[in-house]
Design a protein around this motif. Structure first.
Motif, short mmCIF file in Angstrom:
data_model
loop_
_atom_site.label_atom_id
_atom_site.label_comp_id
_atom_site.label_asym_id
_atom_site.label_seq_id
_atom_site.Cartn_x
_atom_site.Cartn_y
_atom_site.Cartn_z
N SER A 23 9.74 -5.88 4.75
CA SER A 23 10.02 -7.30 4.67
C SER A 23 9.75 -7.77 3.24
O SER A 23 10.64 -7.80 2.42
N CYS A 24 8.50 -8.07 2.92
CA CYS A 24 8.20 -8.69 1.61
C CYS A 24 8.53 -7.81 0.41
O CYS A 24 8.71 -8.31 -0.69
N THR A 25 8.64 -6.51 0.61
CA THR A 25 8.99 -5.61 -0.50
C THR A 25 10.49 -5.42 -0.64
O THR A 25 10.94 -4.82 -1.63
N GLY A 26 11.27 -5.89 0.30
CA GLY A 26 12.71 -5.90 0.18
C GLY A 26 13.36 -4.56 -0.14
O GLY A 26 14.39 -4.52 -0.82
N GLY A 27 12.78 -3.48 0.31
CA GLY A 27 13.38 -2.16 0.09
C GLY A 27 12.78 -1.38 -1.07
O GLY A 27 13.30 -0.32 -1.44
N MET A 28 11.68 -1.86 -1.62
CA MET A 28 11.07 -1.17 -2.77
C MET A 28 10.56 0.23 -2.43
O MET A 28 10.62 1.13 -3.26
N VAL A 29 10.06 0.41 -1.21
CA VAL A 29 9.57 1.74 -0.81
C VAL A 29 10.75 2.69 -0.68
O VAL A 29 10.72 3.82 -1.19
N GLY A 98 4.45 -9.26 4.66
CA GLY A 98 3.38 -9.98 3.97
C GLY A 98 3.85 -11.21 3.25
O GLY A 98 5.01 -11.60 3.32
N ILE A 99 2.91 -11.80 2.53
CA ILE A 99 3.17 -13.00 1.72
C ILE A 99 2.95 -12.62 0.26
O ILE A 99 1.81 -12.56 -0.21
N ARG A 112 -1.61 -11.52 1.23
CA ARG A 112 -1.92 -10.78 2.47
C ARG A 112 -0.71 -9.94 2.85
O ARG A 112 0.39 -10.45 3.00
N VAL A 113 -0.93 -8.65 3.03
CA VAL A 113 0.14 -7.74 3.41
C VAL A 113 -0.35 -6.86 4.57
O VAL A 113 -1.43 -6.28 4.49
N GLU A 136 5.28 -10.24 -8.19
CA GLU A 136 5.63 -8.89 -8.66
C GLU A 136 4.49 -7.90 -8.44
O GLU A 136 4.71 -6.78 -7.96
N ALA A 137 3.28 -8.31 -8.74
CA ALA A 137 2.13 -7.41 -8.60
C ALA A 137 1.81 -7.13 -7.13
O ALA A 137 1.48 -5.99 -6.78
N VAL A 138 1.92 -8.14 -6.28
CA VAL A 138 1.66 -7.93 -4.85
C VAL A 138 2.69 -6.96 -4.28
O VAL A 138 2.35 -6.02 -3.56
N ARG A 139 3.95 -7.17 -4.61
CA ARG A 139 5.01 -6.30 -4.08
C ARG A 139 4.84 -4.86 -4.59
O ARG A 139 4.98 -3.90 -3.81
N ALA A 140 4.54 -4.69 -5.86
CA ALA A 140 4.35 -3.34 -6.41
C ALA A 140 3.14 -2.66 -5.76
O ALA A 140 3.19 -1.46 -5.42
N SER A 141 2.06 -3.41 -5.57
CA SER A 141 0.87 -2.85 -4.93
C SER A 141 1.15 -2.46 -3.48
O SER A 141 0.69 -1.42 -3.01
N ALA A 142 1.91 -3.29 -2.78
CA ALA A 142 2.26 -3.01 -1.39
C ALA A 142 3.13 -1.76 -1.30
O ALA A 142 2.94 -0.92 -0.41
N LYS A 143 4.08 -1.62 -2.20
CA LYS A 143 4.93 -0.42 -2.24
C LYS A 143 4.07 0.83 -2.40
O LYS A 143 4.21 1.80 -1.67
N ASP A 144 3.15 0.79 -3.37
CA ASP A 144 2.29 1.94 -3.62
C ASP A 144 1.39 2.25 -2.43
O ASP A 144 1.16 3.42 -2.10
N HIS A 145 0.89 1.21 -1.77
CA HIS A 145 0.03 1.42 -0.61
C HIS A 145 0.81 2.07 0.54
O HIS A 145 0.31 2.97 1.21
#
Length: 157
Positions: A23-29, A98-99, A112-113, A136-145
Motif C-alpha cells: 500500500s504505502c510503498t506503492g510497489g517499491m518492494v 502504513g502512513i 507507522r507502518v 521518502e524516508a519512511v517508504r524507503a525504510s519500509a521497503k528495506d524492512h
C-alpha cells in the motif's frame, strides 16, 4: 550484496516463489526485487492496493476488518499477506500498509507502518514506528524492512 539479491538468492536456493502486497510503498518492494536480472525465477507478482477498495477487490481483505481496525493495522496487514498468498501461485508473501506522511493522527501517527508475512506455516505481523522522517524516508525504510522480513523467513525454512 544487496538485500534484494540476498532475498532472491535465498528464494532460488529453496525453490520459493514470492509475491508482494503493498500500500504505502506503492510497489517499491516489487521494484527492488525486479531490478535484479533473473528475478522472474522467484518473483511472481506484486499487488499495489493503495485504496481500501483495492485491498478488498484484489486481496480479499474484509470490509469488516477495515472498518474495525483501519487500513493501517496489523489485522489488515495480515489479511493482505494471506490474500496475496491465496491469490497467487506463490509460497511466500509480504505486505505493507502504513502512513508515510505527511499527516497522520493521534491514534495513527505519521511513520507507522504495519507489515505482514505469510507462508504455509501461517501469517505473522508487526508494526514499526518510524516517526515523522518524511514520506521518502519512511517508504524507503519500509521497503528495506519488508525485504529483511522476507530474508528472515527464507532463512528459517
Amino acid at each position: 550484496m544487496s538485500l534484494s539479491t540476498q532475498v532472491l538468492d535465498a528464494a532460488k536456493e529453496r525453490g520459493i516463489m514470492i509475491a508482494t502486497a503493498e500500500s504505502c510503498t506503492g510497489g517499491m518492494v516489487a521494484a527492488a526485487l525486479t531490478d535484479i536480472p533473473g528475478s522472474s525465477a522467484v518473483f511472481e507478482r506484486g499487488f499495489v492496493t493503495y485504496t481500501n477498495q483495492a485491498k478488498i477487490d484484489m486481496l480479499g481483505v474484509s470490509p469488516a476488518t477495515l472498518d474495525a481496525h483501519g487500513a493501517v493495522s496489523e489485522e489488515v496487514a495480515r489479511e493482505m499477506a494471506a490474500g496475496a498468498l491465496s491469490h497467487a501461485p506463490v509460497n511466500l508473501t509480504v505486505s505493507i500498509t502504513g502512513i508515510a506522511g505527511p499527516g497522520g493522527s493521534e491514534f495513527k501517527p505519521e511513520g507507522r507502518v504495519c507489515f505482514g508475512i505469510a507462508d504455509a506455516n501461517g501469517v505473522n505481523s508487526e508494526t514499526v514506528e518510524y516517526g515523522a522522517l518524511g514520506r521518502e524516508a519512511v517508504r524507503a525504510s519500509a521497503k528495506d524492512h519488508a525485504l529483511a522480513l522476507l530474508l528472515e523467513r527464507l532463512q528459517t525454512r
